[in-house]
Motif scaffolding. Structure first.
Motif, short mmCIF file in Angstrom:
data_model
loop_
_atom_site.label_atom_id
_atom_site.label_comp_id
_atom_site.label_asym_id
_atom_site.label_seq_id
_atom_site.Cartn_x
_atom_site.Cartn_y
_atom_site.Cartn_z
N GLN A 1 0.85 -1.18 0.00
CA GLN A 1 0.00 0.00 0.00
C GLN A 1 0.90 1.24 0.00
OE1 GLN A 1 -3.03 -0.46 -0.51
NE2 GLN A 1 -3.36 -2.58 0.12
N LYS A 2 0.35 2.35 -0.41
CA LYS A 2 1.15 3.58 -0.51
C LYS A 2 1.71 4.00 0.85
CE LYS A 2 -1.18 5.12 -4.70
NZ LYS A 2 -0.04 4.90 -5.62
N TRP B 1 4.90 2.25 1.36
CA TRP B 1 6.02 2.87 0.64
C TRP B 1 6.57 4.06 1.42
CZ3 TRP B 1 8.85 0.85 -2.96
CH2 TRP B 1 8.32 -0.09 -3.85
N SER C 1 4.32 1.59 -7.65
CA SER C 1 3.05 1.93 -7.01
C SER C 1 2.07 2.40 -8.08
CB SER C 1 3.26 3.04 -5.97
OG SER C 1 2.06 3.31 -5.27
N GLU D 1 1.51 6.22 -10.04
CA GLU D 1 2.52 7.25 -9.80
C GLU D 1 3.88 6.61 -9.58
OE1 GLU D 1 1.74 9.41 -6.14
OE2 GLU D 1 0.86 7.63 -5.25
N LEU E 1 7.70 6.52 -7.73
CA LEU E 1 8.15 6.74 -6.35
C LEU E 1 8.66 8.17 -6.18
CD1 LEU E 1 9.95 3.40 -5.43
CD2 LEU E 1 7.60 4.10 -4.99
N LEU F 1 5.62 9.97 -5.49
CA LEU F 1 5.05 9.57 -4.21
C LEU F 1 5.81 10.19 -3.04
CD1 LEU F 1 3.83 6.02 -3.27
CD2 LEU F 1 5.48 7.15 -1.77
N GLU F 2 7.12 10.41 -3.16
CA GLU F 2 7.91 10.89 -2.03
C GLU F 2 7.88 12.41 -1.85
OE1 GLU F 2 12.11 10.28 -2.15
OE2 GLU F 2 12.31 10.91 -4.25
N ARG G 1 2.64 15.00 -1.28
CA ARG G 1 2.00 13.71 -1.57
C ARG G 1 2.06 12.80 -0.35
NH1 ARG G 1 -1.71 10.65 -2.64
NH2 ARG G 1 -1.36 8.77 -3.91
N ILE H 1 -1.07 11.04 1.52
CA ILE H 1 -1.16 9.60 1.80
C ILE H 1 -1.41 9.35 3.28
CG2 ILE H 1 0.20 7.46 1.84
CD1 ILE H 1 1.56 8.48 -0.75
N HIS I 1 -4.71 7.65 4.98
CA HIS I 1 -4.58 6.50 5.87
C HIS I 1 -5.27 6.76 7.21
CE1 HIS I 1 -2.77 2.77 7.24
NE2 HIS I 1 -2.31 3.38 8.31
#
Length: 279
Positions: free
Chosen positions: A183-184, A187, A218, A221, A223, A226-227, A231, A235, A239
């Motif tokens: 899951q994101k 990550w 992922s 998108e 990584l 995502l980082e 973002r 995330i 969550h």
């Protein structure tokens, strides 16, 4: 040459359920000489190796390491630098199942009957065990037969003094550090817990995309995207919102003081998808 001898094997992923099955078999069928094995991709979390070492101490015998004859980098080139994905799970096929089959093939060819014990729980109706391709390779599901569910697995591990692998504090799957089933939020936590592994995954992804791979690790998108701080914040917020909705519907889990479910996938409405890696 043929033989009527029998062999018992039990595969360990470094995860919760397979470890509990090893404990269970030692406690309930100690008369069986079971060979425990771990198929090492070379891309596992360090916590996995630590847990396997503790499990060896409990079992009182070494866990056989099956190392693929070709590593991840080799197979990545064979697949034209296309990353593995839920649609093309070549990593499981080449790094997990292939070494297992190569290990057993000469034994089966000699007529040996092999019983393979797989950790499918009684509450996992949606899962299938490793499907045997040979009449003499017989898959056994002791947990389903004995009615052992997720709570029973936890009880077995706690009773043995093993508890859960340390990575369960932030992630709920064993297997490769860059598993695409993560899951994101996992990550994000990989970046926090093992930044070097996150950077390695980014490098693999960047090279794969440059070679025309349609997949990123992922979904939706890269990584690198995502980082980004904004973002990551998004995330985390998503969550937390999922956790809040879950808390309003279920009783708190004393094993997870933050009330996060033991399996993060449950929070996202998905089951763990890879039997070979995540059990």
């Amino acid at each position: 040459m043929t033989t009527n001898s029998v062999k018992h094997v039990l595969g360990l992923s470094g995860g919760r359920d397979s470890a509990a099955l090893a404990v269970y078999m030692r406690q309930h069928q100690s008369e069986l000489d079971i060979e425990y094995f771990f198929t090492d991709t070379g891309k596992e979390l360090p916590e996995v190796y630590e847990y396997l070492g503790r499990l060896e101490g409990f079992l009182g015998k070494p866990i056989l390491r099956l190392n693929p004859d070709r590593d991840f980098d080799f197979w990545l080139k064979q697949y034209n630098d296309f990353l593995p994905s839920p649609q093309t799970r070549w990593c499981t096929r080449q790094l997990k199942l292939r070494p297992f089959e190569h290990w057993l093939r000469p034994l089966l060819a000699d007529g040996m009957t092999i019983y393979s014990y797989v950790a499918i729980r009684s509450d996992e109706e949606y899962r299938e065990g490793y499907s045997s391709k040979h009449n003499n390779l017989i898959v056994k599901l002791p947990f389903k037969q004995a009615g052992v569910d997720k709570a029973g697995v936890l009880e077995i591990l706690d009773g043995a003094g093993l508890g859960l692998p340390k990575y369960y504090s932030w992630r709920t799957r064993s297997g490769c550090t860059f598993c695409f089933f993560q899951q994101k939020i996992e990550w994000v936590r990989l970046k926090e817990q093992h930044p070097e592994a996150f950077e390695e995954a980014k490098a693999y992804e960047k090279d794969a995309v440059e070679h025309g791979s349609p997949f990123t690790w992922s979904q939706g998108e890269s990584l690198e995207e995502l980082e980004r701080p904004e973002r990551i914040a998004q995330i985390r917020q998503d969550h937390e919102q999922r956790l809040a909705r879950m808390r309003s519907k279920v009783l708190p889990n004393p094993l997870r003081p933050d009330s996060e479910p033991l399996d993060i996938d449950d929070l996202y409405g998905r089951a763990k998808a890879c039997l070979a890696c995540h059990k």
